[in-house]
Motif scaffolding. Structure first.
Motif, PDB file in Angstrom:
ATOM      1  N   ASP A   1      53.862  80.675  42.593  1.00 25.14           N
ATOM      2  CA  ASP A   1      52.803  81.297  42.884  1.00 25.14           C
ATOM      3  C   ASP A   1      52.537  81.249  44.410  1.00 25.14           C
ATOM      4  OD1 ASP A   1      49.711  82.436  42.593  1.00 25.14           O
ATOM      5  OD2 ASP A   1      49.113  80.453  43.225  1.00 25.14           O
ATOM      6  N   LEU A   2      52.901  80.140  45.141  1.00 27.89           N
ATOM      7  CA  LEU A   2      53.208  80.269  46.569  1.00 27.89           C
ATOM      8  C   LEU A   2      54.205  81.332  47.129  1.00 27.89           C
ATOM      9  CD1 LEU A   2      52.891  76.517  47.616  1.00 27.89           C
ATOM     10  CD2 LEU A   2      51.145  78.306  47.975  1.00 27.89           C
ATOM     11  N   VAL A   3      55.573  81.364  46.279  1.00 21.24           N
ATOM     12  CA  VAL A   3      56.231  82.377  46.678  1.00 21.24           C
ATOM     13  C   VAL A   3      56.012  83.812  46.625  1.00 21.24           C
ATOM     14  CG1 VAL A   3      58.719  83.277  46.192  1.00 21.24           C
ATOM     15  CG2 VAL A   3      58.507  80.785  46.203  1.00 21.24           C
ATOM     16  N   VAL A   4      55.218  84.034  45.693  1.00 21.61           N
ATOM     17  CA  VAL A   4      54.645  85.437  45.592  1.00 21.61           C
ATOM     18  C   VAL A   4      53.444  85.813  46.542  1.00 21.61           C
ATOM     19  CG1 VAL A   4      53.613  86.943  43.572  1.00 21.61           C
ATOM     20  CG2 VAL A   4      55.676  85.457  42.970  1.00 21.61           C
ATOM     21  N   ARG A   5      52.486  84.933  46.412  1.00 20.08           N
ATOM     22  CA  ARG A   5      51.443  85.250  47.202  1.00 20.08           C
ATOM     23  C   ARG A   5      51.447  84.891  48.854  1.00 20.08           C
ATOM     24  NH1 ARG A   5      46.664  82.161  44.549  1.00 20.08           N
ATOM     25  NH2 ARG A   5      46.681  81.540  46.680  1.00 20.08           N
ATOM     26  N   GLY A   6      52.344  83.760  49.191  1.00 25.04           N
ATOM     27  CA  GLY A   6      52.501  83.512  50.414  1.00 25.04           C
ATOM     28  C   GLY A   6      51.817  82.148  50.597  1.00 25.04           C
ATOM     29  N   VAL A   7      52.449  81.406  51.530  1.00 22.76           N
ATOM     30  CA  VAL A   7      51.917  79.908  52.062  1.00 22.76           C
ATOM     31  C   VAL A   7      50.536  80.024  52.457  1.00 22.76           C
ATOM     32  CG1 VAL A   7      54.011  78.599  51.845  1.00 22.76           C
ATOM     33  CG2 VAL A   7      53.247  79.726  53.967  1.00 22.76           C
ATOM     34  N   ARG A   8      50.319  81.144  53.170  1.00 18.20           N
ATOM     35  CA  ARG A   8      48.937  81.208  54.106  1.00 18.20           C
ATOM     36  C   ARG A   8      47.757  81.390  53.145  1.00 18.20           C
ATOM     37  NH1 ARG A   8      49.376  82.898  59.998  1.00 18.20           N
ATOM     38  NH2 ARG A   8      51.412  82.318  60.446  1.00 18.20           N
ATOM     39  N   SER A   9      48.103  81.848  51.911  1.00 19.14           N
ATOM     40  CA  SER A   9      47.020  82.199  50.782  1.00 19.14           C
ATOM     41  C   SER A   9      46.430  80.891  50.161  1.00 19.14           C
ATOM     42  CB  SER A   9      47.388  83.294  49.894  1.00 19.14           C
ATOM     43  OG  SER A   9      48.560  82.744  49.091  1.00 19.14           O
ATOM     44  N   ALA A  10      47.413  79.715  50.486  1.00 16.05           N
ATOM     45  CA  ALA A  10      47.136  78.717  49.631  1.00 16.05           C
ATOM     46  C   ALA A  10      45.761  78.122  50.123  1.00 16.05           C
ATOM     47  CB  ALA A  10      48.204  77.430  50.114  1.00 16.05           C
ATOM     48  N   GLY A  11      44.702  77.848  49.156  1.00 11.56           N
ATOM     49  CA  GLY A  11      43.643  77.337  49.449  1.00 11.56           C
ATOM     50  C   GLY A  11      43.553  75.893  48.969  1.00 11.56           C
TER      51      GLY A  11
END
Length: 107
Positions: free
Chosen positions: A20-30
């Protein structure tokens, strides 16, 4: 559930979180993703997989701080996770392929 099955379940959850982090990007982590990773870090630490827990912890710190090092930390954590997964698979295969010891065998 035995220890190997618990580790397998935790690895599956970590795999999903990392993908999920690879696909969405680490900045999208909530907060939800951070809480999942923190729980997994603690679970691996408790299971004795300190090296993997350390990599997940480094990733968590970078994500929380908004650090540019979060992406490389993610890749390091993914690499460590996959290596741990392969090693666990080999240990389980070895245990299943090794014949049981004969208690009546002479020494």
């Amino acid at each position: 559930m035995d220890e190997i099955a618990e580790l397998r379940d935790a690895l599956d959850r970590l795999h999903a979180a990392m993908d999920d982090l690879v696909v969405r990007g680490v900045r999208s982590a909530g907060a939800t993703e951070i809480a999942k990773l923190a729980a997994l870090r603690d679970e691996f630490r408790t299971a004795g997989a300190e090296h993997l827990a350390e990599k997940v912890g480094t990733l968590l710190d970078a994500v929380k701080d908004g650090d540019r090092a979060a992406a490389p930390a993610l890749m390091r954590a993914v690499t460590t996770f996959r290596l741990f997964d392969r090693m666990l698979t080999l240990e389980v295969a070895k245990a299943h392929l090794t014949p049981p010891e004969d208690p009546d065998a002479e020494e």
